[in-house]
Every structure is written in C-alpha cells, then in structure tokens.
Design a protein around this motif. Sequence first.
Motif, short mmCIF file in Angstrom:
data_model
loop_
_atom_site.label_atom_id
_atom_site.label_comp_id
_atom_site.label_asym_id
_atom_site.label_seq_id
_atom_site.Cartn_x
_atom_site.Cartn_y
_atom_site.Cartn_z
N ASP A 199 5.49 8.61 -0.09
CA ASP A 199 6.95 8.76 -0.17
C ASP A 199 7.56 8.08 1.05
O ASP A 199 7.32 8.50 2.19
CB ASP A 199 7.30 10.25 -0.19
CG ASP A 199 8.79 10.51 -0.08
OD1 ASP A 199 9.58 9.58 -0.31
OD2 ASP A 199 9.15 11.67 0.26
N SER A 250 10.76 7.88 1.78
CA SER A 250 12.09 8.38 2.13
C SER A 250 12.24 8.86 3.58
O SER A 250 13.38 8.86 4.09
CB SER A 250 12.50 9.50 1.17
OG SER A 250 11.66 10.62 1.29
N ASP A 263 14.49 6.14 7.70
CA ASP A 263 15.95 6.01 7.59
C ASP A 263 16.39 4.58 7.82
O ASP A 263 15.73 3.81 8.54
CB ASP A 263 16.65 6.91 8.61
CG ASP A 263 16.48 8.39 8.32
OD1 ASP A 263 16.38 8.74 7.14
OD2 ASP A 263 16.43 9.17 9.29
N ARG A 266 13.69 0.25 3.26
CA ARG A 266 14.28 1.48 3.76
C ARG A 266 15.07 1.23 5.05
O ARG A 266 16.16 1.80 5.24
CB ARG A 266 13.19 2.53 4.03
CG ARG A 266 12.50 3.06 2.80
CD ARG A 266 13.38 3.95 1.96
NE ARG A 266 13.94 5.06 2.73
CZ ARG A 266 14.84 5.91 2.28
NH1 ARG A 266 15.31 5.79 1.05
NH2 ARG A 266 15.30 6.89 3.04
#
Length: 234
Positions: free
Chosen positions: A93, A95, A98, A131
């Motif tokens: 993952d 996520s 940032d 990301r």
Amino acid sequence: MNDLTPPLPRSLRHVTDWVFDLDNTLYPRSCNLFAQIDVRITNYVMDLTQLDFAEARALQKIYYRDFGTTLNGLMQAHKVDPDHFLNTVHAIDYSPVDAHPDLVEAIRALPGRKFILTNGDVSHARAVLKRLGGNELFEHVYDIRAMTYVPKPHREAYDGFFKAHDIDPNFAVMFDDLEKNLLVPHEVGMSTVQVVAGEDFAHEQVDAWELGRTTAPHVHHVTEDLAQFLRALP
C-alpha cells in the motif's frame, strides 16, 4: 537548518548530475513504507526456507547487510527468481507516502540532470514518485534490473550507471540513507549526502546499522530534511 554537515563542508555548486536513492531518501523513513516491504521480505524468506519468523528475519538482515540486498543474498544462496521476489515484496500500500511539493520543486530547480539509482525496481520507484507528485522529475530510474541484480554498495552497480548515462563522478552527487552506499561514490570522486531519520526515530524492524551516522570522510554532508538541504545548497 536541520543539517548535520561535518567540518569542512564541500560545495555542491559544481554539480551537473544529481543522483538520488529512492527508499528512505525521497520519502521519510518515518512514513514506514519500507517497513511494509521489510515484512513481506521476511515472509518470503520464511516460505522459502521454512524457518520461523525470528530465524527468517535474522537471515534476511544478514543478507541485507552482507550482500547489499536480501535479494542478492537469496539469489546467491538459494537461486531465487528475482522477478518473482520483486513482484511479491512490492505488492504494498503506497498511501503512506504523502505528496511533497516542496521537495519536488527543490529537485526541479537543481541545475542539471536528475537520476534515481535504486536497489528497488522501476515499478516501485514510479509508484513512489506518483505519490510524491514528481513522476516527471528524473531523467531515468536506474534500478536493480539495470544493475543485473548486483546492488549498491558494490562497485559494479555504480560503474554500470556511470557508463549508461555518461556521468563524470567528479561533477555528480549521491544522496542515500545508508552511509555504506556512499563509500564507492566518494572513492570515485562524487560528492555525497546522507539523508537520515531524526535522532529520536526508532522502529522494531530497523537494525541500528541501518540508522547509522558517521563523520567518516566518505560522507560529506548529512541532513534530516532533504528539501531544506536542497533549497540552501552549500
């Protein structure tokens, strides 16, 4: 400035090629992205060797320390398929990474070419860059496959990279979180910057040597804040 530069700092004003490690360098170790990969590597070693968690983890860290990557150790000792390994351990993952517009702009403003030199693979690097918001920042991602699976800190990894991109080490700088990965760059004439976690960072999955700082000659600068360091280049 949150910078721990050793005495007699070297100017980076001559640099035309900017070379960055990826993991724990372009994103902070504190986001624990690599911790996900680390656990998947342990599980991979367990499945391969039938060792229990503690024994597999100990073997994983020995290979990481002694061979540059756990993958290299597994290839040498167990003949694993590198593509299977990379696809398995990078199924994570993303996520926790940032967007970092300040870092993206600081890298974009650097004069010259920008590269990633990583012991990971291109797909992992692209996922991280997406990301961060910097997917188009870099001239090229030179990954573990391009290294023919001989990783940093081995000299071959760097020599192949220099040759592929016609880089003069005397006009290049290497950013990496592991001080051992800066030994060869220093020896061949690159400037070096170690990007470190904060002094108070600790994690049960991270061995002390992975967080090591040094005032040895092969590390020219040390910083806890890459974006700030790049905005105020020595």
